[in-house]
Design a protein around this motif. Structure first.
Motif, PDB file in Angstrom:
ATOM      1  N   VAL A 225       3.554   5.663  -5.820  1.00  0.00           N
ATOM      2  CA  VAL A 225       3.538   5.613  -7.286  1.00  0.00           C
ATOM      3  C   VAL A 225       2.393   6.449  -7.831  1.00  0.00           C
ATOM      4  O   VAL A 225       2.546   7.218  -8.795  1.00  0.00           O
ATOM      5  CB  VAL A 225       3.433   4.152  -7.774  1.00  0.00           C
ATOM      6  CG1 VAL A 225       3.149   4.113  -9.290  1.00  0.00           C
ATOM      7  CG2 VAL A 225       4.716   3.394  -7.473  1.00  0.00           C
ATOM      8  N   ARG A 226       1.213   6.330  -7.224  1.00  0.00           N
ATOM      9  CA  ARG A 226       0.047   7.096  -7.684  1.00  0.00           C
ATOM     10  C   ARG A 226       0.264   8.595  -7.538  1.00  0.00           C
ATOM     11  O   ARG A 226      -0.187   9.381  -8.367  1.00  0.00           O
ATOM     12  CB  ARG A 226      -1.203   6.679  -6.892  1.00  0.00           C
ATOM     13  CG  ARG A 226      -1.835   5.405  -7.383  1.00  0.00           C
ATOM     14  CD  ARG A 226      -3.255   5.266  -6.825  1.00  0.00           C
ATOM     15  NE  ARG A 226      -3.280   5.267  -5.367  1.00  0.00           N
ATOM     16  CZ  ARG A 226      -3.193   4.183  -4.614  1.00  0.00           C
ATOM     17  NH1 ARG A 226      -3.064   2.993  -5.193  1.00  0.00           N
ATOM     18  NH2 ARG A 226      -3.214   4.270  -3.302  1.00  0.00           N
ATOM     19  N   SER A 227       0.974   8.989  -6.487  1.00  0.00           N
ATOM     20  CA  SER A 227       1.200  10.417  -6.255  1.00  0.00           C
ATOM     21  C   SER A 227       2.332  10.985  -7.102  1.00  0.00           C
ATOM     22  O   SER A 227       2.536  12.197  -7.144  1.00  0.00           O
ATOM     23  CB  SER A 227       1.505  10.662  -4.777  1.00  0.00           C
ATOM     24  OG  SER A 227       2.768  10.085  -4.427  1.00  0.00           O
ATOM     25  N   GLY A 228       3.069  10.109  -7.769  1.00  0.00           N
ATOM     26  CA  GLY A 228       4.195  10.557  -8.580  1.00  0.00           C
ATOM     27  C   GLY A 228       5.471  10.710  -7.796  1.00  0.00           C
ATOM     28  O   GLY A 228       6.491  11.148  -8.336  1.00  0.00           O
TER      29      GLY A 228
ATOM     30  N   LEU B 141       0.826  -1.206   0.000  1.00  0.00           N
ATOM     31  CA  LEU B 141       0.000   0.000   0.000  1.00  0.00           C
ATOM     32  C   LEU B 141       0.862   1.260   0.000  1.00  0.00           C
ATOM     33  O   LEU B 141       0.512   2.268  -0.629  1.00  0.00           O
ATOM     34  CB  LEU B 141      -0.932  -0.005   1.218  1.00  0.00           C
ATOM     35  CG  LEU B 141      -2.021  -1.087   1.222  1.00  0.00           C
ATOM     36  CD1 LEU B 141      -2.792  -1.055   2.528  1.00  0.00           C
ATOM     37  CD2 LEU B 141      -2.968  -0.908   0.039  1.00  0.00           C
ATOM     38  N   ASP B 142       1.998   1.210   0.705  1.00  0.00           N
ATOM     39  CA  ASP B 142       2.890   2.365   0.750  1.00  0.00           C
ATOM     40  C   ASP B 142       3.468   2.646  -0.634  1.00  0.00           C
ATOM     41  O   ASP B 142       3.478   3.796  -1.104  1.00  0.00           O
ATOM     42  CB  ASP B 142       4.009   2.107   1.753  1.00  0.00           C
ATOM     43  CG  ASP B 142       5.008   3.252   1.794  1.00  0.00           C
ATOM     44  OD1 ASP B 142       4.593   4.388   2.132  1.00  0.00           O
ATOM     45  OD2 ASP B 142       6.194   3.026   1.477  1.00  0.00           O
TER      46      ASP B 142
END
Length: 231
Positions: free
Chosen positions: A100-103, A94-95
Protein backbone atom coordinates in the motif's frame (compact mmCIF):
# COMPACT_ATOMS: atom_id res chain seq x y z
CA UNK A 1 75.46 3.38 16.83
CA UNK A 2 78.00 1.17 15.05
CA UNK A 3 80.55 -0.96 16.90
CA UNK A 4 83.08 -3.15 15.12
CA UNK A 5 84.04 -5.39 18.06
CA UNK A 6 82.52 -5.60 21.55
CA UNK A 7 83.83 -8.05 24.16
CA UNK A 8 82.51 -8.56 27.70
CA UNK A 9 80.70 -5.23 27.97
CA UNK A 10 77.24 -3.80 28.48
CA UNK A 11 75.71 -1.70 25.71
CA UNK A 12 72.45 0.26 25.71
CA UNK A 13 71.29 2.29 22.72
CA UNK A 14 68.27 3.10 20.61
CA UNK A 15 69.74 1.40 17.54
CA UNK A 16 72.99 -0.53 17.40
CA UNK A 17 74.96 -2.44 14.78
CA UNK A 18 77.81 -4.68 15.94
CA UNK A 19 80.26 -6.62 13.82
CA UNK A 20 81.44 -9.06 16.50
CA UNK A 21 79.90 -9.31 19.99
CA UNK A 22 81.27 -11.77 22.56
CA UNK A 23 80.13 -12.11 26.15
CA UNK A 24 78.18 -8.87 25.97
CA UNK A 25 74.79 -7.77 27.22
CA UNK A 26 73.32 -5.56 24.51
CA UNK A 27 69.99 -3.73 24.71
CA UNK A 28 68.40 -1.62 21.99
CA UNK A 29 65.17 -1.06 20.12
CA UNK A 30 66.85 -2.21 16.91
CA UNK A 31 69.83 -4.56 16.96
CA UNK A 32 71.86 -5.89 14.08
CA UNK A 33 74.70 -8.25 15.06
CA UNK A 34 76.87 -9.96 12.47
CA UNK A 35 78.43 -12.48 14.86
CA UNK A 36 77.70 -13.35 18.50
CA UNK A 37 79.18 -15.76 21.04
CA UNK A 38 79.83 -16.12 24.78
CA UNK A 39 83.24 -15.05 26.09
CA UNK A 40 84.88 -17.12 28.82
CA UNK A 41 82.37 -17.07 31.72
CA UNK A 42 80.32 -14.19 30.31
CA UNK A 43 76.98 -14.95 28.70
CA UNK A 44 76.02 -13.35 25.42
CA UNK A 45 72.68 -11.64 26.01
CA UNK A 46 70.57 -9.59 23.63
CA UNK A 47 67.64 -7.47 24.81
CA UNK A 48 65.07 -6.10 22.37
CA UNK A 49 63.58 -2.97 23.93
CA UNK A 50 59.84 -2.72 23.28
CA UNK A 51 57.49 0.06 24.25
CA UNK A 52 55.32 -0.82 27.24
CA UNK A 53 51.77 -0.80 25.86
CA UNK A 54 50.15 -2.44 28.87
CA UNK A 55 47.74 0.36 29.69
CA UNK A 56 46.51 0.93 26.16
CA UNK A 57 46.24 -2.86 25.67
CA UNK A 58 43.88 -2.94 28.65
CA UNK A 59 41.76 -0.18 27.11
CA UNK A 60 41.69 -1.98 23.76
CA UNK A 61 40.64 -5.20 25.48
CA UNK A 62 37.84 -3.37 27.33
CA UNK A 63 36.58 -1.73 24.12
CA UNK A 64 36.77 -5.08 22.31
CA UNK A 65 34.76 -6.77 25.06
CA UNK A 66 32.16 -4.01 24.86
CA UNK A 67 31.92 -4.41 21.09
CA UNK A 68 31.37 -8.15 21.53
CA UNK A 69 28.48 -7.35 23.88
CA UNK A 70 26.89 -5.06 21.28
CA UNK A 71 27.36 -7.73 18.59
CA UNK A 72 25.56 -10.24 20.79
CA UNK A 73 22.81 -7.73 21.58
CA UNK A 74 22.28 -6.98 17.89
CA UNK A 75 22.08 -10.68 17.13
CA UNK A 76 19.40 -11.11 19.81
CA UNK A 77 17.38 -8.15 18.49
CA UNK A 78 17.58 -9.45 14.92
CA UNK A 79 16.52 -12.93 15.99
CA UNK A 80 13.57 -11.63 18.01
CA UNK A 81 12.46 -9.41 15.12
CA UNK A 82 12.74 -12.26 12.63
CA UNK A 83 10.70 -14.53 14.90
CA UNK A 84 7.92 -11.96 15.24
CA UNK A 85 7.89 -11.13 11.53
CA UNK A 86 7.66 -14.81 10.61
CA UNK A 87 4.24 -15.17 12.24
CA UNK A 88 1.64 -15.56 9.46
CA UNK A 89 -0.65 -12.71 10.56
CA UNK A 90 2.24 -10.31 11.12
CA UNK A 91 3.84 -11.29 7.82
CA UNK A 92 0.51 -10.75 6.00
CA UNK A 93 -0.02 -7.35 7.61
CA UNK A 94 3.52 -6.14 6.85
CA UNK A 95 3.27 -7.37 3.26
CA UNK A 96 0.00 -5.51 2.65
CA UNK A 97 1.25 -2.38 4.43
CA UNK A 98 4.37 -2.33 2.29
CA UNK A 99 2.48 -2.75 -0.96
CA UNK A 100 0.00 0.00 0.00
CA UNK A 101 2.81 2.42 0.89
CA UNK A 102 4.56 1.75 -2.41
CA UNK A 103 1.38 2.32 -4.39
CA UNK A 104 1.38 -1.22 -5.66
CA UNK A 105 -1.96 -1.92 -4.01
CA UNK A 106 -5.08 0.14 -3.33
CA UNK A 107 -7.52 -1.21 -0.77
CA UNK A 108 -11.26 -1.12 -1.19
CA UNK A 109 -13.27 0.02 1.85
CA UNK A 110 -14.01 -3.61 2.68
CA UNK A 111 -10.38 -4.61 2.31
CA UNK A 112 -9.33 -1.63 4.39
CA UNK A 113 -11.63 -2.79 7.17
CA UNK A 114 -10.13 -6.28 7.08
CA UNK A 115 -6.65 -4.74 7.05
CA UNK A 116 -7.46 -2.75 10.17
CA UNK A 117 -8.76 -5.87 11.90
CA UNK A 118 -5.50 -7.68 11.14
CA UNK A 119 -3.59 -4.66 12.46
CA UNK A 120 -5.54 -4.69 15.71
CA UNK A 121 -4.89 -8.41 16.14
CA UNK A 122 -1.15 -8.03 15.72
CA UNK A 123 -0.82 -4.61 17.36
CA UNK A 124 1.19 -5.89 20.30
CA UNK A 125 3.60 -7.73 18.01
CA UNK A 126 3.96 -4.67 15.78
CA UNK A 127 4.75 -2.51 18.79
CA UNK A 128 7.38 -5.00 19.89
CA UNK A 129 8.87 -5.06 16.38
CA UNK A 130 9.09 -1.27 16.48
CA UNK A 131 10.76 -1.32 19.88
CA UNK A 132 13.24 -3.91 18.69
CA UNK A 133 13.96 -1.84 15.59
CA UNK A 134 14.69 1.24 17.71
CA UNK A 135 16.88 -0.82 20.02
CA UNK A 136 18.76 -2.20 16.99
CA UNK A 137 19.44 1.30 15.66
CA UNK A 138 20.71 2.43 19.06
CA UNK A 139 22.95 -0.62 19.36
CA UNK A 140 24.24 -0.16 15.81
CA UNK A 141 25.11 3.46 16.59
CA UNK A 142 26.93 2.41 19.75
CA UNK A 143 28.72 -0.31 17.81
CA UNK A 144 29.86 2.14 15.13
CA UNK A 145 31.18 4.54 17.78
CA UNK A 146 32.96 1.70 19.54
CA UNK A 147 34.54 0.48 16.30
CA UNK A 148 35.82 4.00 15.57
CA UNK A 149 37.21 4.21 19.10
CA UNK A 150 38.88 0.82 18.73
CA UNK A 151 40.46 1.88 15.43
CA UNK A 152 41.79 5.05 17.06
CA UNK A 153 43.28 3.22 20.03
CA UNK A 154 44.77 0.56 17.74
CA UNK A 155 46.44 3.27 15.65
CA UNK A 156 47.72 4.97 18.81
CA UNK A 157 49.13 1.67 20.03
CA UNK A 158 50.92 1.04 16.74
CA UNK A 159 52.43 4.52 16.89
CA UNK A 160 53.46 4.06 20.51
CA UNK A 161 54.96 0.62 19.90
CA UNK A 162 56.95 1.61 16.84
CA UNK A 163 59.31 -1.05 15.52
CA UNK A 164 61.54 -3.21 17.69
CA UNK A 165 63.67 -5.87 16.05
CA UNK A 166 66.80 -7.96 16.28
CA UNK A 167 68.89 -9.73 13.67
CA UNK A 168 71.79 -12.02 14.45
CA UNK A 169 73.47 -13.10 11.25
CA UNK A 170 75.62 -15.81 12.82
CA UNK A 171 75.61 -17.17 16.35
CA UNK A 172 78.78 -19.06 17.23
CA UNK A 173 77.71 -20.12 20.70
CA UNK A 174 74.72 -19.71 22.96
CA UNK A 175 73.13 -16.29 22.63
CA UNK A 176 70.08 -15.52 24.75
CA UNK A 177 67.46 -13.20 23.34
CA UNK A 178 64.95 -11.45 25.58
CA UNK A 179 62.28 -8.81 25.18
CA UNK A 180 62.23 -6.01 27.72
CA UNK A 181 59.41 -3.48 28.10
CA UNK A 182 60.36 0.15 28.56
CA UNK A 183 58.25 3.26 29.07
CA UNK A 184 58.52 5.38 25.89
CA UNK A 185 57.34 8.40 27.89
CA UNK A 186 60.12 8.02 30.45
CA UNK A 187 63.85 8.71 30.23
CA UNK A 188 65.73 6.40 27.82
CA UNK A 189 67.41 3.40 29.48
CA UNK A 190 70.88 4.46 28.33
CA UNK A 191 70.70 7.46 30.67
CA UNK A 192 71.12 5.19 33.67
CA UNK A 193 74.46 4.95 35.44
CA UNK A 194 76.98 2.29 34.43
CA UNK A 195 76.36 0.25 37.59
CA UNK A 196 72.57 0.33 37.13
CA UNK A 197 72.93 -0.69 33.50
CA UNK A 198 75.18 -3.62 34.40
CA UNK A 199 72.82 -4.86 37.12
CA UNK A 200 69.87 -4.50 34.77
CA UNK A 201 71.39 -6.26 31.77
CA UNK A 202 73.13 -9.01 33.72
CA UNK A 203 69.99 -9.73 35.73
CA UNK A 204 68.13 -11.51 32.90
CA UNK A 205 65.28 -9.01 32.92
CA UNK A 206 62.29 -9.22 30.60
CA UNK A 207 60.65 -12.06 28.69
CA UNK A 208 62.68 -14.82 27.08
CA UNK A 209 62.22 -14.91 23.31
CA UNK A 210 64.67 -17.67 22.58
CA UNK A 211 68.23 -18.87 22.58
CA UNK A 212 70.33 -19.53 19.49
CA UNK A 213 73.54 -21.56 19.52
CA UNK A 214 74.30 -21.59 15.80
CA UNK A 215 73.00 -20.13 12.59
CA UNK A 216 70.89 -16.99 12.39
CA UNK A 217 68.05 -15.50 14.38
CA UNK A 218 65.60 -12.66 13.77
CA UNK A 219 62.61 -11.25 15.60
CA UNK A 220 60.38 -8.23 15.14
CA UNK A 221 57.33 -6.94 16.96
CA UNK A 222 55.66 -6.28 13.59
CA UNK A 223 56.45 -9.60 11.88
CA UNK A 224 56.58 -13.27 12.70
CA UNK A 225 59.98 -14.37 14.02
CA UNK A 226 62.25 -16.47 11.85
CA UNK A 227 65.03 -18.41 13.51
CA UNK A 228 67.56 -21.04 12.55
CA UNK A 229 69.55 -23.06 15.05
CA UNK A 230 67.33 -21.95 17.94
CA UNK A 231 67.09 -24.24 20.94
Amino acid sequence: MHIDVAINCEIVADEVTIGLAEGCAVAARKLDIESSAPWRDSEMLVYVLCADCGRIDEVIAQVGARLAEFDALLARHKSAQAQLCSQPAVRQYLDIAGRVRSGEMTLTPAQNGQFRQIGQAVAADLQKIGELGAARKAAEAELAQGQALLARFTAERAERAGTSEVRIALAQGETGVRRCAVDPDGPPPYRQGAREIRLWLRGSEGERLGSVTSGSYSWSNVAAPEAAGAV
